[in-house]
Scaffold this motif. Structure first.
Motif, PDB file in Angstrom:
ATOM      1  N   ARG A 150      35.444  -7.787  21.437  1.00  0.00           N
ATOM      2  CA  ARG A 150      34.777  -6.311  21.911  1.00  0.00           C
ATOM      3  C   ARG A 150      33.699  -6.226  20.964  1.00  0.00           C
ATOM      4  NH1 ARG A 150      39.824  -2.437  22.029  1.00  0.00           N
ATOM      5  NH2 ARG A 150      38.320  -1.048  22.282  1.00  0.00           N
ATOM      6  N   TYR A 151      32.743  -5.480  21.212  1.00  0.00           N
ATOM      7  CA  TYR A 151      31.488  -5.084  20.713  1.00  0.00           C
ATOM      8  C   TYR A 151      31.593  -3.881  20.130  1.00  0.00           C
ATOM      9  CZ  TYR A 151      26.450  -4.305  19.758  1.00  0.00           C
ATOM     10  OH  TYR A 151      25.217  -4.017  18.981  1.00  0.00           O
ATOM     11  N   PHE A 154      23.604   3.504  17.421  1.00  0.00           N
ATOM     12  CA  PHE A 154      24.730   4.060  18.296  1.00  0.00           C
ATOM     13  C   PHE A 154      24.908   5.319  18.155  1.00  0.00           C
ATOM     14  CE2 PHE A 154      29.428   4.787  18.403  1.00  0.00           C
ATOM     15  CZ  PHE A 154      29.606   4.090  19.417  1.00  0.00           C
ATOM     16  N   THR A 203      34.779  -7.854  16.849  1.00  0.00           N
ATOM     17  CA  THR A 203      34.163  -9.160  17.374  1.00  0.00           C
ATOM     18  C   THR A 203      35.065 -10.236  17.594  1.00  0.00           C
ATOM     19  OG1 THR A 203      31.879  -8.630  16.272  1.00  0.00           O
ATOM     20  CG2 THR A 203      32.370 -10.844  17.095  1.00  0.00           C
ATOM     21  N   TYR A 257      29.562  -1.332  19.069  1.00  0.00           N
ATOM     22  CA  TYR A 257      28.810  -0.658  19.551  1.00  0.00           C
ATOM     23  C   TYR A 257      28.614  -0.382  20.966  1.00  0.00           C
ATOM     24  CZ  TYR A 257      27.804  -0.789  14.268  1.00  0.00           C
ATOM     25  OH  TYR A 257      27.851  -0.737  13.144  1.00  0.00           O
ATOM     26  N   ASP A 258      29.625  -0.889  21.778  1.00  0.00           N
ATOM     27  CA  ASP A 258      29.601  -0.737  23.159  1.00  0.00           C
ATOM     28  C   ASP A 258      29.419   0.839  23.575  1.00  0.00           C
ATOM     29  OD1 ASP A 258      30.683  -0.464  25.658  1.00  0.00           O
ATOM     30  OD2 ASP A 258      30.646  -2.767  25.675  1.00  0.00           O
ATOM     31  N   GLU A 259      28.883   1.123  24.606  1.00  0.00           N
ATOM     32  CA  GLU A 259      28.498   2.445  24.914  1.00  0.00           C
ATOM     33  C   GLU A 259      29.948   3.279  25.516  1.00  0.00           C
ATOM     34  OE1 GLU A 259      27.020   1.803  29.417  1.00  0.00           O
ATOM     35  OE2 GLU A 259      25.681   2.875  27.807  1.00  0.00           O
ATOM     36  N   ASN A 260      30.858   2.123  25.661  1.00  0.00           N
ATOM     37  CA  ASN A 260      32.363   2.627  25.902  1.00  0.00           C
ATOM     38  C   ASN A 260      33.148   3.196  25.112  1.00  0.00           C
ATOM     39  OD1 ASN A 260      32.019   2.270  29.047  1.00  0.00           O
ATOM     40  ND2 ASN A 260      32.021   0.005  28.667  1.00  0.00           N
ATOM     41  N   ASN A 261      32.363   2.871  23.650  1.00  0.00           N
ATOM     42  CA  ASN A 261      33.412   3.286  22.768  1.00  0.00           C
ATOM     43  C   ASN A 261      33.002   4.511  22.051  1.00  0.00           C
ATOM     44  OD1 ASN A 261      34.825   0.916  22.512  1.00  0.00           O
ATOM     45  ND2 ASN A 261      33.495  -0.222  21.071  1.00  0.00           N
TER      46      ASN A 261
END
Length: 288
Positions: free
Chosen positions: A117-118, A147, A113, A120-124
């Motif tokens: 940057r998050y 997630f 954070t 649990y972003d779906e790009n991770n």
């Protein structure tokens, strides 16, 4: 310091490289006619044979160890003349370890954070290496958020896939696909070959220390990694064979170091009591 005990500011690398000086330091503060015990939390004296070769068993009575990774290090050291009592895998530690793992995930979330940057972003895609005492709670804590992009590597694949429904990945797949990796094995989670497969910009967290999980100094000494720069708590290294960048938050130390209070769960008192009992047992064995 307030109670007048001598404080020795030794670092792990100094213990490894200067064992003779370490022995002389111990001899300055230990009465040669009195026995003593090593009460350890992480196997720090397990980095060198010399201490145990120098002090006989009737003077160095043994080791009372708190952590599982410290217990493993002493077992690898093979010092049959000095008994080891460990609470590292005691059931007394289960609740405290779970609280520590949850705090660790919270620390990772806060770190990401702070980078805007998050986690649990779906790009991770998050890779977890190790599904033991800490790893299991880390995986469960992440999964409970909903997630879905979590890959787990463990020696026993059935432990993660069959019994708990977690997504297993072999080490090659995990290193290739994940841009965030959490190392929770306690001992050399990533090999030099694994570093060659990492994506550019991979962020690597550990649950213990860079020496235990990554053998960071060995990787640098052997030309696998090269330190590039650091910006606050973010340390950048270059993988020499690929030129790709990796990032070690807190230079490979556990994110829990950011919490001054440590693990505040009251169950922490149980394994600490067991650690003290291990120390008393070594004394009693010597007296009898």
């Amino acid at each position: 310091k307030q109670l007048g005990f001598p404080i020795i500011g030794w670092q792990k690398q100094s213990m490894i490289k200067k064992p003779d000086l370490l022995i002389e330091t111990i001899k300055r503060i230990i009465d040669p006619n009195r026995p003593f015990i090593i009460v350890d939390h992480g196997g720090y004296f397990g980095y060198t044979h010399e201490v145990f070769n120098h002090f006989p068993s009737d003077q160095l009575l043994g080791i009372a160890e708190y952590a599982a990774n410290g217990e493993d290090r002493y077992q690898r050291l093979d010092i049959p003349n000095h008994p080891i009592i460990s609470v590292g895998r005691s059931s007394l530690k289960a609740s405290a370890d779970a609280a520590s793992a949850q705090l660790l995930v919270y620390g990772i979330f806060n770190y990401m954070t702070a980078l805007d940057r998050y986690l649990y972003d779906e790009n991770n895609t998050i890779g977890l290496i190790g599904y033991g005492t800490l790893g299991k709670t880390i995986a469960q804590t992440i999964s409970k958020t909903g997630f879905q992009y979590l890959l787990i590597n463990e020696i026993d694949a059935l432990t993660t896939t069959h019994y708990h429904g977690m997504r297993y990945a072999n080490k090659k797949e995990l290193c290739t696909r994940c841009n965030i990796i959490i190392c929770a094995t306690g001992y050399h989670a990533l090999t030099p070959e694994d570093f060659n497969r990492l994506q550019d910009g991979t962020i690597i967290f550990t649950v213990t220390s860079p020496d235990d999980e990554l053998a960071l100094h060995d990787l640098m000494d052997n030309g696998i990694l090269e330190f590039s720069k650091n910006d606050g708590d973010t340390y950048e290294y270059i993988v020499k064979t690929t030129g790709r960048r990796i990032y070690l938050p807190f230079n490979g130390e556990s994110p829990t170091v950011t919490f001054a209070s440590g693990v505040t769960d009251t169950h922490i008192h149980l394994p600490i009591a067991g650690h003290l009992l291990a120390t008393l047992t070594l004394i009693q064995d010597q007296n009898h």
